[in-house]
Structures are given as C-alpha cells and as structure tokens.
Design a protein around this motif. Structure first.
Motif, PDB file in Angstrom:
ATOM      1  N   ALA A 120       0.895  -1.517   0.113  1.00 10.80           N
ATOM      2  CA  ALA A 120      -0.134   0.144  -0.256  1.00 10.80           C
ATOM      3  C   ALA A 120       1.064   1.203  -0.294  1.00 10.80           C
ATOM      4  CB  ALA A 120      -1.023  -0.015   1.485  1.00 10.80           C
ATOM      5  N   THR A 121       0.874   2.229  -0.584  1.00 13.53           N
ATOM      6  CA  THR A 121       1.227   3.674  -0.996  1.00 13.53           C
ATOM      7  C   THR A 121       0.256   4.362  -0.965  1.00 13.53           C
ATOM      8  OG1 THR A 121       1.109   3.639  -3.464  1.00 13.53           O
ATOM      9  CG2 THR A 121       3.006   2.417  -2.502  1.00 13.53           C
ATOM     10  N   GLY A 122       1.153   5.687  -0.283  1.00 14.93           N
ATOM     11  CA  GLY A 122       0.241   6.662  -0.125  1.00 14.93           C
ATOM     12  C   GLY A 122       0.748   7.811   0.916  1.00 14.93           C
ATOM     13  N   LYS A 123       0.510   9.180   1.606  1.00 14.66           N
ATOM     14  CA  LYS A 123       0.269   9.910   1.988  1.00 14.66           C
ATOM     15  C   LYS A 123      -0.012  10.104   3.463  1.00 14.66           C
ATOM     16  CE  LYS A 123      -0.126  13.508  -2.088  1.00 14.66           C
ATOM     17  NZ  LYS A 123      -1.321  14.563  -2.012  1.00 14.66           N
ATOM     18  N   CYS A 124       0.746  10.046   4.061  1.00 16.32           N
ATOM     19  CA  CYS A 124       0.764  10.354   5.601  1.00 16.32           C
ATOM     20  C   CYS A 124       0.958  11.443   6.335  1.00 16.32           C
ATOM     21  CB  CYS A 124       1.530   8.880   6.214  1.00 16.32           C
ATOM     22  SG  CYS A 124       1.121   7.185   5.673  1.00 16.32           S
ATOM     23  N   TYR A 125       0.518  11.509   7.427  1.00 16.70           N
ATOM     24  CA  TYR A 125       0.254  13.081   7.958  1.00 16.70           C
ATOM     25  C   TYR A 125       1.277  13.066   9.755  1.00 16.70           C
ATOM     26  CZ  TYR A 125      -2.187  13.695   4.154  1.00 16.70           C
ATOM     27  OH  TYR A 125      -2.833  13.913   2.719  1.00 16.70           O
ATOM     28  N   ARG A 126       1.710  13.330   9.727  1.00 19.53           N
ATOM     29  CA  ARG A 126       1.597  13.338  11.512  1.00 19.53           C
ATOM     30  C   ARG A 126       2.789  14.975  11.832  1.00 19.53           C
ATOM     31  NH1 ARG A 126       6.260   8.648  11.939  1.00 19.53           N
ATOM     32  NH2 ARG A 126       4.226   6.475  11.309  1.00 19.53           N
ATOM     33  N   ARG A 127       2.519  15.628  13.141  1.00 17.97           N
ATOM     34  CA  ARG A 127       2.484  16.337  13.307  1.00 17.97           C
ATOM     35  C   ARG A 127       3.930  16.636  13.866  1.00 17.97           C
ATOM     36  NH1 ARG A 127      -1.252  19.935  15.432  1.00 17.97           N
ATOM     37  NH2 ARG A 127      -3.679  19.335  15.623  1.00 17.97           N
ATOM     38  N   ASP A 128       4.855  17.015  12.679  1.00 17.27           N
ATOM     39  CA  ASP A 128       6.108  17.086  12.523  1.00 17.27           C
ATOM     40  C   ASP A 128       6.367  18.006  12.076  1.00 17.27           C
ATOM     41  OD1 ASP A 128       7.062  14.612  13.712  1.00 17.27           O
ATOM     42  OD2 ASP A 128       6.848  13.601  11.512  1.00 17.27           O
ATOM     43  N   SER A 150       8.975  16.302   7.653  1.00 17.40           N
ATOM     44  CA  SER A 150       7.705  16.637   7.312  1.00 17.40           C
ATOM     45  C   SER A 150       6.494  16.322   7.766  1.00 17.40           C
ATOM     46  CB  SER A 150       7.805  16.863   5.238  1.00 17.40           C
ATOM     47  OG  SER A 150       7.070  17.133   5.234  1.00 17.40           O
ATOM     48  N   PRO A 151       5.616  17.473   7.824  1.00 19.11           N
ATOM     49  CA  PRO A 151       4.095  17.191   7.991  1.00 19.11           C
ATOM     50  C   PRO A 151       3.103  16.142   7.312  1.00 19.11           C
ATOM     51  CG  PRO A 151       3.796  19.330   7.634  1.00 19.11           C
ATOM     52  CD  PRO A 151       5.419  18.667   7.571  1.00 19.11           C
ATOM     53  N   MET A 152       3.469  16.436   5.671  1.00 23.55           N
ATOM     54  CA  MET A 152       3.187  15.320   5.018  1.00 23.55           C
ATOM     55  C   MET A 152       4.078  14.551   4.152  1.00 23.55           C
ATOM     56  SD  MET A 152       2.589  14.494   1.645  1.00 23.55           S
ATOM     57  CE  MET A 152       2.583  15.585   0.528  1.00 23.55           C
ATOM     58  N   PHE A 153       4.164  13.244   4.606  1.00 24.03           N
ATOM     59  CA  PHE A 153       5.228  12.465   3.773  1.00 24.03           C
ATOM     60  C   PHE A 153       4.657  10.974   3.210  1.00 24.03           C
ATOM     61  CE2 PHE A 153       4.188  10.931   7.862  1.00 24.03           C
ATOM     62  CZ  PHE A 153       4.896  10.205   7.911  1.00 24.03           C
ATOM     63  N   HIS A 154       4.848  10.584   2.209  1.00 26.01           N
ATOM     64  CA  HIS A 154       4.922   9.036   1.974  1.00 26.01           C
ATOM     65  C   HIS A 154       5.022   8.292   1.696  1.00 26.01           C
ATOM     66  CE1 HIS A 154       4.233  12.539  -1.401  1.00 26.01           C
ATOM     67  NE2 HIS A 154       3.283  12.109  -1.854  1.00 26.01           N
TER      68      HIS A 154
END
Length: 339
Positions: A190-198, A205-209
């Motif tokens: 599974a591939t895609g965007k993920c999000y964390r409060r970084d 990066s707050p948004m990464f793959h």
C-alpha cells in the motif's frame, strides 16, 4: 444660469476634441459630472431658482448631462480602439524570429521511487492496494495493537478531526482493511500520503509518503521477510548493496527489526552521512503480531505473516543523494530537472 450651461457645453466639446487617452476622459468626467463637478453643483442649486425658472433650467441641465455622458462615451470608444490598434501593431509577431524554448516537465523523484517500488513488488507476486487518508482511530491504532497510552495517539503527534477520526499517520491501516475483506493468502503493498505533527526541517515533514507491505499465508517465516526485502534493496539500490537486520520494536509485529542498507556514499567503509557506521536505516519490519490476526479473524495458529513499512522520501533521499526533504515540495525547477 443658461449662459453657464451653454459655456459648460462649449468647454466639454473643446476638451473632448483635445483628449488623447482614457485618463484625461476620466478627469473631464470628474470635473463636470463628479460629486463636486460643475453640472452636479448646478443641479444642487435648482432650489435657489424661482418656480417659473426651475423646470426649464432643470430640463436643460439634465439634457446637458446626458449629452456630456454620450459625448464622453463615444470618445472613450474611439480612444480604446486607437489604443488597441496601437498595441496590436506594437505586439505583432515576427514569424521569422526563433521560437522560445519551453521548460519540459519531468517525473517527480517521489513518483520515480513509487513507480520503481511498485514494479519490484508486482514482479514477485504482490498486489497494490489503497486506503483512505482520513482514517478511523480503530484502523489507524487499535486494530494494529497500538495501546491507548501510546505517544503516537496523542494530539500533539497526530492530526485529529475528532476523537474517532484523524489523518492517517501511516499506511498500515490498509493492511487491516484488506485482511477484513480477504482470507489468506495475502500479498499486498500500500502506498500513499501520511500525516504527522512534525515540524518541517531537513529530515521531517508533516506530510510524507509511505510504502507498506504485508504477506500472510501458511508457514511464512522471518527468512521469507529477509528474502523479499533483500530483493527489494538490490533492485532499488544495486546488487552490491548489503542488507542488515537489527532487533527493533513495533506494536504490530513480533519479532520486529530495523532494516539497514550499506551506505551508498562510502560503500560501507564509514563516512559523515552514515555516522561512520557504514550503514543507513531504510525501514522497519517484522512478523505480524498474533494480536493483529485476532482483530481481523485470522487464526494465528494456522497462519503467519510479515509486514514492513518505509518512507518514500527516505528511499528517494538515499537513492539520489538528496540531503533535505523540503526540496521535494518546493517545486524548484533547478532541482526537478535533475531527474
């Protein structure tokens, strides 16, 4: 007052014949028809006239106002036409001049890594699955054996929309969704965007793959995991790369491992980039925890499996020698043209 009105009309005709641009027309309009314009002031003074003069002068002023507006409108059209013709003449195209070179688009390095990864795993029997970026807490944490008191579930680490919904922090929830719908054997990525409060810096990066992998079947071992990931490393970075597995910890795998690859710059000899260790960490992996199988209704006594997860930006930075993750998101053509 009739003489004043007549004089105003003569002035307007004279001035309109001498104007050469729209700015001058606007000045005339303000001077005569604006809030403090001559015609406007005369209209306000109608109350000073006798009841016999007022209708006649009022009608004359209104007629004069309409004539001025019409005159200025015609003059505006004439000047706009002249300016347009002048502009067209000045901007005419010389077909004998050489053409301008246009910048060509390139495939983004993130997409290059994603495409290469998908090709590798498709060639060894894996399928590609997708899942929602806005995810339920159950799939993102609970079903993956991540306890309620785990730091990753805190508000300061994850983007919550409410207490039960958040932006997914990894692509692992796709594993749970697939296993709920499908009985083993399972082999997916599974591939895609993920999000964390970084906070954004050179490595965060707050948004990464992310790329997530899962395999479930009878008699799958840690040796199968090592074999699959070794194939991936060799095809992604080159046959001369060495692979190392170190003990690690993840709530949804047991045993777990950190996967390292020999440094691409110093070839394992040790340099500043690898902290003089000769190794670079690229992903986490391990055997799927029986608790996860219980959540999806798989029999852990009958089936075993492995899972792995890696950051696409991390792989791209190692593969192409990029030292700042922010370069991926700045759309700088000087950077993108290199790929």
């Amino acid at each position: 007052m009739e003489k004043k009105i007549k004089k105003i009309k003569e002035e307007i005709i004279f001035k309109s014949n001498s104007v050469s641009n729209l700015k001058d027309i606007e000045k005339i309009k303000v001077e005569y028809l604006g809030r403090k314009g001559l015609v406007t002031l005369l209209l306000r003074r109608l109350g000073e006239l006798s009841t016999q003069e007022r209708p006649k002068i009022g009608q004359l002023l209104n007629q004069t106002k309409r004539e001025i507006e019409e005159l200025l409108k015609i003059k505006t059209i004439e000047i706009e036409k002249l300016e347009k013709n002048k502009k067209l003449k000045e901007e005419s195209i010389d077909v004998t001049l050489p053409g301008k070179k246009s910048d060509r688009g390139t495939i983004h390095p993130i997409n290059l890594v994603l495409k290469k990864t998908e090709e590798i795993f498709l060639s060894i029997g894996f399928k590609i699955e997708e899942g929602p970026e806005v995810e339920l807490d159950y799939y993102n944490f609970e079903a993956l054996n991540i306890p309620k008191d785990h730091p990753a579930r805190d508000d300061q680490d994850s983007f919550y929309l409410n207490r039960e919904i958040l932006l997914r922090t990894h692509t692992s929830p796709v594993e749970i969704r697939v296993m709920e719908k499908q009985q083993p054997p399972v082999r997916i990525i599974a591939t895609g965007k993920c999000y964390r409060r970084d906070a954004a810096d050179s490595t965060h990066s707050p948004m990464f793959h992310q790329i997530e992998g899962l395999a479930v079947d009878k008699d799958i071992t840690f040796g199968d995991l090592k074999g699959v990931l070794t194939v991936f490393v060799h095809r992604m970075f080159g046959e001369d790369r060495k692979v190392r597995f170190r003990p690690g910890y993840f709530p949804f795998t047991e045993p777990s491992a950190e996967v390292d690859v020999s440094c691409l710059l110093c070839h394992g000899k040790g340099c500043r980039s690898c902290g003089y260790s000769g190794w670079l960490e690229i992903m986490g992996a391990g055997m799927t925890d029986p608790a996860v199988f219980n959540m999806v209704g798989y029999d852990p006594e009958k089936y075993s499996g492995f899972a792995f997860g890696m950051g696409v930006e991390r792989i791209a930075m190692l593969k192409y020698g990029i030292n700042d993750i922010r370069l991926f998101f700045e759309n700088d053509l000087r950077f993108l043209k290199q790929f």
